[in-house]
Motif scaffolding. Sequence first.
Motif, PDB file in Angstrom:
ATOM      1  N   ALA A 239      38.068  46.183  32.258  1.00  0.00           N
ATOM      2  CA  ALA A 239      37.547  46.416  33.609  1.00  0.00           C
ATOM      3  C   ALA A 239      37.614  47.892  33.974  1.00  0.00           C
ATOM      4  CB  ALA A 239      38.331  45.581  34.619  1.00  0.00           C
ATOM      5  N   GLY A 250      29.317  47.318  39.746  1.00  0.00           N
ATOM      6  CA  GLY A 250      30.554  46.790  40.316  1.00  0.00           C
ATOM      7  C   GLY A 250      31.349  46.019  39.281  1.00  0.00           C
ATOM      8  N   SER A 252      35.053  43.525  38.944  1.00  0.00           N
ATOM      9  CA  SER A 252      36.222  42.894  39.571  1.00  0.00           C
ATOM     10  C   SER A 252      36.977  42.101  38.522  1.00  0.00           C
ATOM     11  CB  SER A 252      35.806  41.988  40.733  1.00  0.00           C
ATOM     12  OG  SER A 252      35.033  40.898  40.266  1.00  0.00           O
ATOM     13  N   GLU A 254      39.393  38.916  37.994  1.00  0.00           N
ATOM     14  CA  GLU A 254      39.783  37.700  38.688  1.00  0.00           C
ATOM     15  C   GLU A 254      40.536  36.766  37.757  1.00  0.00           C
ATOM     16  OE1 GLU A 254      36.625  35.888  40.861  1.00  0.00           O
ATOM     17  OE2 GLU A 254      35.772  37.804  41.522  1.00  0.00           O
ATOM     18  N   HIS A 263      34.416  40.219  36.104  1.00  0.00           N
ATOM     19  CA  HIS A 263      33.085  40.000  36.657  1.00  0.00           C
ATOM     20  C   HIS A 263      32.393  41.354  36.794  1.00  0.00           C
ATOM     21  CE1 HIS A 263      34.084  35.858  38.613  1.00  0.00           C
ATOM     22  NE2 HIS A 263      34.473  35.948  37.366  1.00  0.00           N
TER      23      HIS A 263
END
Length: 307
Positions: A239, A250, A252, A254, A263
């Motif tokens: 990430a 973007g 994220s 999780e 994601h």
Amino acid sequence: MSELVLDSVSRWYGNVVAVNDVSMRIGPGVTGLLGPNGAGKSTLIALMSGFLEPSAGTMTLDGERVWRNVEVYRRLGLVPEREVSFAYLTGRQFVQANAELHKLSEPRAATQRALEEVDLEGAADRTISTYSKGMRQRAKLASALVHEPQVLLLDEPFNGVDPRQRMHLMKLLTRMGEQGRTVLFSSHILEEVEHIARHVEVVVSGRHAASGDFGAIRRLMTDRPTRYTVRSSDDRALAAALMGQPSVRGVSLETPTGTSEVHVEVTDMGDFARALPTLARSAGITVRDLTPTDESLESVFTYLVQS
């Protein structure tokens, strides 16, 4: 030349709104009515053909209201999505019954012409109960064409049609559009529309989402950000590395089920596909799973509505 006009048309069933304040003009040529399943396409076609009364707004054909106007059926043909209910008739009997309902002067000749037009004359004297789904589709089309309408409405006409029949139907609809007839067909498959309709009307959740040239709308759909879920040997490190990529909008991290996943929202799918293996290898990360999460047609249309 005929034109269908919807002016602020809505249709609701109790508290359920099927079509919400839709305005559009359908003129000569082939128009694709495009939208995901459940978008309201069938309801719109039922309104255009006079089988449903608008709860609000007006629906006209060449300036005349369609609802409860029997005369419009002389100019209009409908191919519904639902199956033919007269399975005990032969294809010829089914088409000729419609010719006689229209009080054509030569119903047999008109029936033969329509059967030939949809390439069904070889099976015309078999009962519809023995037909494949594609053949039943063609029987419905022949019935709709028997009185040579200026306006043809088709609800998901390619469902169950084999590739050869599909090409024949596409050529037929294209030819009718070139003759100056008004042809509208619904589909939830982009590729079907792309082959024969340059003008499209897009509906999502009962609302009119877009109208215009297919190419321009298709490019807008293609330009949408794409979302992926990535699982790897080190999701946190992956990430962090992805955040520096120019194609990534973007990121994220999780943990939906106790195991982490990344994601990613991507603006350039090609650049991302090339960069990910190199990035993972240089960081010593093993990519175990890469899943697109918004490839469905519905997500494409939703993005179009929101953009």
